[in-house]
Motif scaffolding. Structure first.
Motif, mmCIF file in Angstrom:
data_model
loop_
_atom_site.group_PDB
_atom_site.id
_atom_site.type_symbol
_atom_site.label_atom_id
_atom_site.label_comp_id
_atom_site.label_asym_id
_atom_site.label_seq_id
_atom_site.Cartn_x
_atom_site.Cartn_y
_atom_site.Cartn_z
ATOM 1 N N ALA A 88 -31.507 -43.996 16.337
ATOM 2 C CA ALA A 88 -31.424 -42.577 16.002
ATOM 3 C C ALA A 88 -30.558 -41.829 17.006
ATOM 4 O O ALA A 88 -30.753 -41.940 18.230
ATOM 5 C CB ALA A 88 -32.830 -41.967 15.960
ATOM 6 N N PHE A 89 -29.582 -41.078 16.480
ATOM 7 C CA PHE A 89 -28.694 -40.227 17.277
ATOM 8 C C PHE A 89 -27.892 -41.030 18.317
ATOM 9 O O PHE A 89 -27.555 -40.521 19.371
ATOM 10 C CB PHE A 89 -29.479 -39.105 17.959
ATOM 11 N N ARG A 90 -27.605 -42.268 17.982
ATOM 12 C CA ARG A 90 -26.763 -43.130 18.819
ATOM 13 C C ARG A 90 -25.659 -43.728 17.951
ATOM 14 O O ARG A 90 -25.781 -43.792 16.724
ATOM 15 C CB ARG A 90 -27.582 -44.277 19.441
ATOM 16 N N VAL A 170 -27.811 -40.003 12.057
ATOM 17 C CA VAL A 170 -27.549 -39.856 13.495
ATOM 18 C C VAL A 170 -26.871 -38.539 13.846
ATOM 19 O O VAL A 170 -26.416 -38.363 14.978
ATOM 20 C CB VAL A 170 -26.693 -41.040 14.007
ATOM 21 N N SER A 171 -26.781 -37.629 12.893
ATOM 22 C CA SER A 171 -26.196 -36.307 13.126
ATOM 23 C C SER A 171 -24.698 -36.411 13.424
ATOM 24 O O SER A 171 -24.060 -37.412 13.103
ATOM 25 C CB SER A 171 -26.936 -35.591 14.263
ATOM 26 N N ASN A 172 -24.138 -35.373 14.033
ATOM 27 C CA ASN A 172 -22.692 -35.274 14.265
ATOM 28 C C ASN A 172 -22.465 -34.849 15.714
ATOM 29 O O ASN A 172 -22.116 -33.707 16.005
ATOM 30 C CB ASN A 172 -22.084 -34.260 13.289
ATOM 31 N N ILE A 173 -22.676 -35.777 16.628
ATOM 32 C CA ILE A 173 -22.616 -35.497 18.059
ATOM 33 C C ILE A 173 -21.263 -35.945 18.596
ATOM 34 O O ILE A 173 -20.957 -37.142 18.572
ATOM 35 C CB ILE A 173 -23.744 -36.224 18.816
ATOM 36 N N GLU A 176 -20.452 -39.334 20.644
ATOM 37 C CA GLU A 176 -21.568 -40.274 20.494
ATOM 38 C C GLU A 176 -21.706 -40.761 19.060
ATOM 39 O O GLU A 176 -21.762 -41.967 18.810
ATOM 40 C CB GLU A 176 -22.869 -39.617 20.951
ATOM 41 N N THR A 177 -21.744 -39.838 18.101
ATOM 42 C CA THR A 177 -21.895 -40.231 16.698
ATOM 43 C C THR A 177 -20.865 -39.562 15.793
ATOM 44 O O THR A 177 -20.930 -39.741 14.581
ATOM 45 C CB THR A 177 -23.300 -39.873 16.180
ATOM 46 N N GLN A 178 -19.950 -38.797 16.359
ATOM 47 C CA GLN A 178 -18.941 -38.114 15.542
ATOM 48 C C GLN A 178 -17.811 -39.073 15.201
ATOM 49 O O GLN A 178 -16.906 -39.309 15.987
ATOM 50 C CB GLN A 178 -18.386 -36.886 16.261
#
Length: 229
Positions: A88-90, A170-173, A176-178
């Motif tokens: 998650a979020f990675r 994982v969202s849009n960080i 990291e995850t973008q």
């Protein structure tokens, strides 16, 4: 010229796609062999489950991944507590989402190659005393090689363009995850960022076109090789 942030998104997309393809390849070969060569009750259900990500909205797939592999999910909690693996979020979660979305394309390409192989070639090797695993490694695998590579290319291109499941899981960080697709989405929401969105769109189109052309060439080569032409 791409900006540092755009290069970061592109490099992350390449890493995510490469890891997704390599990690799912053994499972794709196994699934393709199962669908192409085995017949038993329930095979239709397995076939449907494998190809389900092609028909489900990507957001639904991402949400199911979040429920399963998130920090509170049954699989995510177990992996985090016992193996130290967090999705998650990675970026590893982005790779997992990309692998799930590209898996059906890889399986389908490998399955079509397996179905094009003349069974008499495998039977001839078996009559000479070769074990099934050795027949697969020395006869079947070389014949379906172009199909495997074609499936990997298609899955890689699908992973490069993955958006819905990734952003849900994982969202849009940034950094990291973008990924490439997430960065394009971000730029379309920013006033005056049309140039950045167009640059990344051109990169995405180029990668997709090259992947499709390479996949088609390998598929034709595989058909000719399997037919003995």
């Amino acid at each position: 010229m791409l900006s540092p942030d755009e290069w970061t998104a592109l490099s992350l997309s390449l890493r995510v796609a490469a890891v997704a393809v390599l990690a799912s390849l053994p499972f794709a070969v196994l699934a393709a062999y199962l669908l192409a060569r085995w017949r038993f009750p329930g095979i239709v259900v397995i076939d449907g489950l494998i190809h389900l990500p092609l028909t489900l909205p990507p957001v639904v797939t991402g949400y199911l991944l979040l429920l399963s592999f998130g920090t509170q999910g049954f699989a995510g909690r177990f992996l985090a507590e016992h193996l130290g693996i967090v999705f998650a979020f990675r970026w590893t979660g982005a790779a997992l989402a990309a692998a799930v979305m590209g898996f059906p394309l890889m399986v389908r390409a490998i399955r079509l190659s397996l179905e094009a192989v003349d069974p008499r070639l495998e039977e001839a090797a078996s009559t000479l005393g070769a074990r099934p695993l050795w027949v697969f490694a020395t006869v079947t695998l070389p014949l379906i090689g172009p199909g495997i590579v074609s499936g990997m290319i298609l899955a890689f291109a699908r992973a490069m363009g993955e958006f819905g499941a990734t952003i849900t899981f994982v969202s849009n960080i940034p950094g990291e995850t973008q990924t490439l697709a997430s960065a394009i989405y971000t730029y379309t929401q920013m006033p005056g960022a049309d140039a950045q969105a167009l640059r990344l769109t051109a990169v995405a189109v180029a990668v997709s076109m090259l992947a499709l052309m390479a996949s088609e060439w390998l598929a034709r080569r595989g058909r000719k090789r399997a037919s003995g032409a």
